[in-house]
Structures are given as structure tokens and as C-alpha cells.
Design a protein around this motif. Structure first.
Motif, short mmCIF file in Angstrom:
data_model
loop_
_atom_site.label_atom_id
_atom_site.label_comp_id
_atom_site.label_asym_id
_atom_site.label_seq_id
_atom_site.Cartn_x
_atom_site.Cartn_y
_atom_site.Cartn_z
N ALA A 12 11.73 -2.89 -2.86
CA ALA A 12 10.91 -4.09 -2.67
C ALA A 12 10.24 -4.08 -1.31
O ALA A 12 10.67 -3.38 -0.39
CB ALA A 12 11.78 -5.33 -2.81
N SER A 13 9.18 -4.88 -1.19
CA SER A 13 8.45 -4.96 0.07
C SER A 13 8.29 -6.42 0.48
O SER A 13 7.73 -7.22 -0.26
CB SER A 13 7.07 -4.32 -0.12
OG SER A 13 6.25 -4.58 0.98
N LEU A 14 8.82 -6.73 1.65
CA LEU A 14 8.72 -8.08 2.20
C LEU A 14 8.56 -7.94 3.71
O LEU A 14 9.20 -7.07 4.33
CB LEU A 14 10.01 -8.87 1.89
CG LEU A 14 10.04 -10.33 2.31
CD1 LEU A 14 9.05 -11.18 1.51
CD2 LEU A 14 11.45 -10.91 2.13
N ALA A 15 7.73 -8.81 4.31
CA ALA A 15 7.49 -8.70 5.76
C ALA A 15 8.81 -8.76 6.54
O ALA A 15 9.73 -9.49 6.15
CB ALA A 15 6.58 -9.85 6.19
N HIS A 16 8.88 -8.02 7.62
CA HIS A 16 10.02 -8.00 8.55
C HIS A 16 11.33 -7.57 7.88
O HIS A 16 12.41 -7.95 8.32
CB HIS A 16 10.22 -9.37 9.22
CG HIS A 16 8.95 -9.93 9.78
ND1 HIS A 16 8.24 -9.28 10.78
CD2 HIS A 16 8.21 -11.01 9.45
CE1 HIS A 16 7.15 -9.97 11.06
NE2 HIS A 16 7.10 -11.02 10.24
N THR A 17 11.22 -6.82 6.80
CA THR A 17 12.43 -6.38 6.08
C THR A 17 12.40 -4.86 5.93
O THR A 17 11.79 -4.33 5.00
CB THR A 17 12.50 -7.05 4.69
OG1 THR A 17 12.31 -8.46 4.86
CG2 THR A 17 13.81 -6.81 4.00
N PRO A 18 13.03 -4.14 6.88
CA PRO A 18 13.02 -2.68 6.78
C PRO A 18 13.79 -2.19 5.55
O PRO A 18 14.62 -2.93 5.00
CB PRO A 18 13.74 -2.22 8.06
CG PRO A 18 13.95 -3.43 8.88
CD PRO A 18 13.78 -4.64 8.03
N HIS A 19 13.49 -0.96 5.15
CA HIS A 19 14.21 -0.37 4.02
C HIS A 19 15.51 0.23 4.53
O HIS A 19 15.56 1.38 4.96
CB HIS A 19 13.35 0.72 3.35
CG HIS A 19 12.15 0.16 2.66
ND1 HIS A 19 10.87 0.59 2.89
CD2 HIS A 19 12.04 -0.83 1.75
CE1 HIS A 19 10.03 -0.10 2.16
NE2 HIS A 19 10.71 -0.97 1.45
N ASN A 20 16.58 -0.56 4.52
CA ASN A 20 17.91 0.02 4.76
C ASN A 20 18.97 -0.87 4.12
O ASN A 20 18.70 -1.98 3.67
CB ASN A 20 18.16 0.31 6.25
CG ASN A 20 18.40 -0.93 7.08
OD1 ASN A 20 19.06 -1.87 6.64
ND2 ASN A 20 17.86 -0.93 8.28
N ASN A 33 0.80 -1.23 0.00
CA ASN A 33 0.00 0.00 0.00
C ASN A 33 0.84 1.28 0.00
O ASN A 33 0.31 2.37 -0.11
CB ASN A 33 -1.03 0.00 1.15
CG ASN A 33 -0.35 -0.17 2.48
OD1 ASN A 33 0.87 -0.08 2.56
ND2 ASN A 33 -1.12 -0.46 3.52
N GLN A 34 2.17 1.13 0.08
CA GLN A 34 3.02 2.33 -0.05
C GLN A 34 3.67 2.40 -1.44
O GLN A 34 4.47 3.30 -1.71
CB GLN A 34 4.12 2.31 1.00
CG GLN A 34 3.58 2.51 2.41
CD GLN A 34 4.72 2.42 3.40
OE1 GLN A 34 5.24 1.34 3.67
NE2 GLN A 34 5.13 3.56 3.90
N GLY A 35 3.37 1.42 -2.29
CA GLY A 35 3.88 1.46 -3.66
C GLY A 35 5.18 0.70 -3.89
O GLY A 35 5.74 0.73 -4.98
N PHE A 36 5.69 -0.02 -2.85
CA PHE A 36 6.91 -0.82 -3.04
C PHE A 36 6.53 -2.18 -3.64
O PHE A 36 5.46 -2.72 -3.33
CB PHE A 36 7.63 -1.02 -1.70
CG PHE A 36 8.11 0.28 -1.09
CD1 PHE A 36 9.20 0.95 -1.63
CD2 PHE A 36 7.47 0.84 0.01
CE1 PHE A 36 9.63 2.16 -1.09
CE2 PHE A 36 7.89 2.04 0.55
CZ PHE A 36 8.98 2.70 0.01
N VAL A 37 7.42 -2.72 -4.47
CA VAL A 37 7.11 -3.96 -5.20
C VAL A 37 7.00 -5.14 -4.21
O VAL A 37 7.96 -5.45 -3.49
CB VAL A 37 8.22 -4.26 -6.25
CG1 VAL A 37 7.94 -5.58 -6.97
CG2 VAL A 37 8.34 -3.11 -7.24
N SER A 38 5.84 -5.80 -4.20
CA SER A 38 5.63 -6.93 -3.29
C SER A 38 6.42 -8.14 -3.79
O SER A 38 6.30 -8.50 -4.97
CB SER A 38 4.16 -7.34 -3.24
OG SER A 38 3.40 -6.29 -2.75
#
Ligand code: FAD
Length: 360
Positions: free
Chosen positions: A276-284, A251-256
Motif C-alpha cells: 500500500a501507499s500512504l504519505a509518511h508511511t515507509p515500506h517496512n 507512481n511506483q505501482g503501490f495501491v493508493s
């Protein structure tokens, strides 16, 4: 019909650097066929060293990796250009200069961009911290005539930038939407506030800047800062063209993506790092680096029809924030620390990363 690639890597992010390095050091692990890397910049910049660069502790060349040498060693064609569109159904990536790149498999490691407030009128220069090469070029110009500055964003990047830049400016404000260093232990916030206080940085918490009007920054229609220059370091937001291309996104536009790092809607597309977007994976960067070995394995395995590996995000990560004076703040598993020794350790880790990827 454009140029065709068996595998196209888009963006020279942290995970792709690891993949390229692996192929350079161990060519047997490189998948067969024509492989290209599309990058907007001829260098990959290392964000961990940016605060040290701005403080004058590092030279430019120490903070970036030349992609020509790395790609040559990895057997990969380097294409310079800005991706601006993707048609997953047609397996085609569009470049802003009009090129159309066809691929069999695609891997996206394009990073993110800071979220800028809406700007009305002129009078205030807003400078996003990414892309780094554009940021550094403008900062070098600004340095010739120092003026009061606002930094938008009180995460790790905003704090490190403020501590690096404070001694070079007549006045510096740090404005942040929530608490400073939200998501980190409260004790780290306390330590950071003490460093920022010593450096005479004015911190405004719970101050989400949503508009720039003329020379004013506004939060909920209230003027919160006035000046000519602001740096935007307000965390990761998705690349607009990527969220509009038809790949499934969060829902924030990152690739699931799935645990094998493949797009959850288009398995011929991989996505890693901030985009990219994956559970428990912060963007850093720490998480992006750790995805590299799994990605390298899966890129070869998919094309050779072998079993794919799954990526398990680490449960906790060490946060190390440069304090501008050669020292660092750290948090690990809820505990926090500070001091010069930590700064030397951070330097060692950062320079080891650069040596690993730069000396191929
Ligand atoms: C000042 C600062 C300090 C930071 N310090 C740390 C730290 O110490 N530790 C940490 O873990 N994280 C840190 N971060 C966060 C970190 O920078 C990002 O999370 C990390 O870089 C994300 O890595 P990535 O692999 O997703 O992509 P990136 O490293 O951002 O790389 C993306 C690549 O894609 C390219 N690219 C982008 N768009 C396009 C396009 N359209 N076409 C072609 N190429 C494109 C870019 O040129 C770049 O090479 C910091 C951030 C900042 C701003």
C-alpha cells in the motif's frame, strides 16, 4: 461463480497477523460472516529474524508462524494459493490455480518484491530474498558448496544479510545504487561500513546493477562483479499484477490508500503494509504492524456501518539492524548506537512478536 466470502484477507503480512490474533483472543471483535485468508505459504515468516536464522542463531520453526492454528483460533478459513489477478468492479480475486474468489470486502497485505535486474543468458543464479521460503530452500542448497556471492541492495536488509552471511562465504560483495543505508543518519552508514569492513565484505556504493549478462553484473554497461550467485535485496517494488488490476496506484505501482486504509478508488478494498501507499508511511514491517489494530477496527466497522478510525503513521521509528555477532546497530531520532546489549534487546523484541502470534 466461485466461492463467496463476506471478507477475504489476501496475504499473511504483519497487519493481517495482528488482525487474526485480535479475533482469536477477542472473538467479539470479529466481523460476522464467512471470512477467508488466502496465503501463498502455510507459514508467515518474520523478516526480523531471517538474519539470525541464516547465521544459525535460530531454528526454522522459531522464525515462522503456522497459519493453520492461527486461522482456526480466529474463525477464518485458510486457503493456500497465489493470488494472481483482481477485478475490483466484479469483486473477484483470481488464484493461480484457476479458483475465483468472490468477496464483499477485501483486504490486501501481500508485501512487495525486490526489483531484479534484467537477465540475459545463463551462468548467474539470481535469488530474490522474497518469498522467504523459496529463498531459504535455495540458500540451504548453496550452503553445501559455498561460492563467492554478491548481494544487491544496501538498505537495512542488504546490510543485515551481508553481516549474517559473510563468515560462511569465501568472498562477499555488497552493491548498492546510492549510499549505503540511504535515508538513515550518516553515522549509521559509518558504523555499518566499519562492521562490513571487519567482516571483509567489499562494498560498492553508487553502483546500480541494471543487467546480468552471463556471469557478469553490469551497472551502466560496465562490469561491476563476476560470479555465479547473487542475492537480490534491493528494497520494495510493487507486485506487477496488483498494479495492473485497476485499483488506483501511486507512481511506483503501490495501491493508493486513504487514512482509513481503504483503496482511494475502491472503498470495499483495504490495503496495508508494503503493498500500500500512504504519505509518511515507509515500506517496512514496523509500520505494517501498527496498521493492524486500525485495520481490525475498520473491517468490523465498515460491515456494521459504524464510524471508521484513521491510521496516523508514527513520526519516527526505531531501526535495529543485526550485526551477525549477536549485537545490533540502532538509530532513533537521528542518534545512532551499537553493541551486544542492543542485539539482546532486538532478540527480545523479535521473540516477543513471535510469541504473541504463535502461542494462540
Ligand atoms: C532480510 C530482511 C530483514 C528485514 N528486517 C526488518 C526489520 O527488522 N524491521 C522492519 O520493520 N522491516 C524489516 N524488513 C522489511 C520487512 O520484511 C517488510 O517491510 C515487511 O515484511 C512488510 O510487511 P507486509 O505486512 O507488507 O508483508 P509481508 O510480511 O511481506 O507479508 C506478505 C505476505 O503475503 C503473502 N503473499 C505475497 N504474495 C502473495 C500472493 N500473490 N498471493 C497470496 N499471498 C501472497 C506472502 O506469503 C506473505 O505471507 C526486512 C526485510 C528483509 C528482506
Amino acid at each position: 461463480m466461485g466461492e463467496h466470502f463476506d471478507l477475504l484477507l489476501a496475504g499473511a503480512g504483519h497487519a493481517h497477523l495482528g488482525v487474526l490474533r485480535q479475533w482469536a483472543v477477542n472473538p467479539k471483535t470479529r466481523p460476522a460472516g464467512h471470512i477467508g485468508l488466502l496465503s501463498a505459504d502455510a507459514h508467515a515468516w518474520y523478516s526480523g529474524m531471517l538474519p539470525g536464522l541464516l547465521r544459525g542463531r535460530y531454528a526454522l520453526e522459531q522464525c515462522r508462524i503456522g497459519l493453520t492454528e492461527l486461522c482456526t483460533a480466529a474463525g477464518v478459513e485458510l486457503l493456500l494459493g497465489q493470488a494472481c489477478g483482481l477485478e475490483p468492479a466484479a469483486q473477484q480475486l483470481q488464484v493461480s490455480d484457476g479458483r475465483q474468489l468472490q468477496y464483499r470486502y477485501l483486504s490486501l497485505n501481500l508485501g512487495s518484491q525486490p526489483l531484479a535486474p534484467t537477465q540475459y543468458g545463463s551462468g548467474l543464479e539470481l535469488l530474490p530474498v522474497k518469498p522467504f521460503s523459496a529463498f531459504i530452500a535455495r540458500w540451504q542448497r548453496w550452503q553445501q558448496q559455498p561460492q563467492p556471492l554478491a548481494i544487491l541492495g544496501g538498505g537495512a536488509a542488504g546490510v543485515e544479510l551481508a553481516l549474517a552471511l559473510a563468515p560462511q562465504l569465501p568472498a562477499l560483495s555488497l552493491l548498492t545504487a546510492g549510499n549505503l543505508l540511504d535515508g538513515h543518519p550518516p553515522a549509521l552508514r559509518k558504523r555499518a561500513l566499519a562492521y562490513l569492513g571487519k567482516a571483509q565484505v567489499v562494498v560498492q556504493e553508487h553502483c546500480r546493477v541494471d543487467e546480468a549478462q552471463g556471469q557478469h553484473l553490469l551497472s551502466a554497461a560496465r562490469v561491476v562483479w563476476r560470479g555465479n550467485r547473487a542475492v537480490i535485496a534491493s528494497g520494495a517494488s510493487a507486485l506487477p499484477w496488483l498494479q495492473a488490476c485497476g485499483l488506483a496506484c501511486d507512481n511506483q505501482g503501490f495501491v493508493s490508500i486513504t487514512a482509513s486504509l481503504q483503496s482511494s478508488s475502491h472503498p470495499t478494498v483495504f490495503a496495508v503494509g508494503d503493498c500500500a501507499s500512504l504519505a509518511h508511511t515507509p515500506h517496512n514491517g514496523v509500520y505494517a504492524v501498527r496498521q493492524g489494530p486500525v485495520l481490525a477496527h475498520n473491517l468490523a466497522a465498515l460491515s456494521e456501518q459504524r464510524a471508521l478510525r484513521t491510521y496516523q503513521p508514527q513520526r519516527r521509528a526505531l531501526a535495529l539492524l543485526a550485526t551477525g555477532d549477536g549485537g545490533a546497530l540502532a538509530s532513533w531520532a537521528g542518534l545512532t548506537f551499537e553493541g551486544q546489549l542492543l542485539g539482546r534487546w532486538k532478540d527480545h523484541l523479535d521473540q516477543s512478536f513471535m510469541r504473541r502470534h504463535g502461542n494462540i
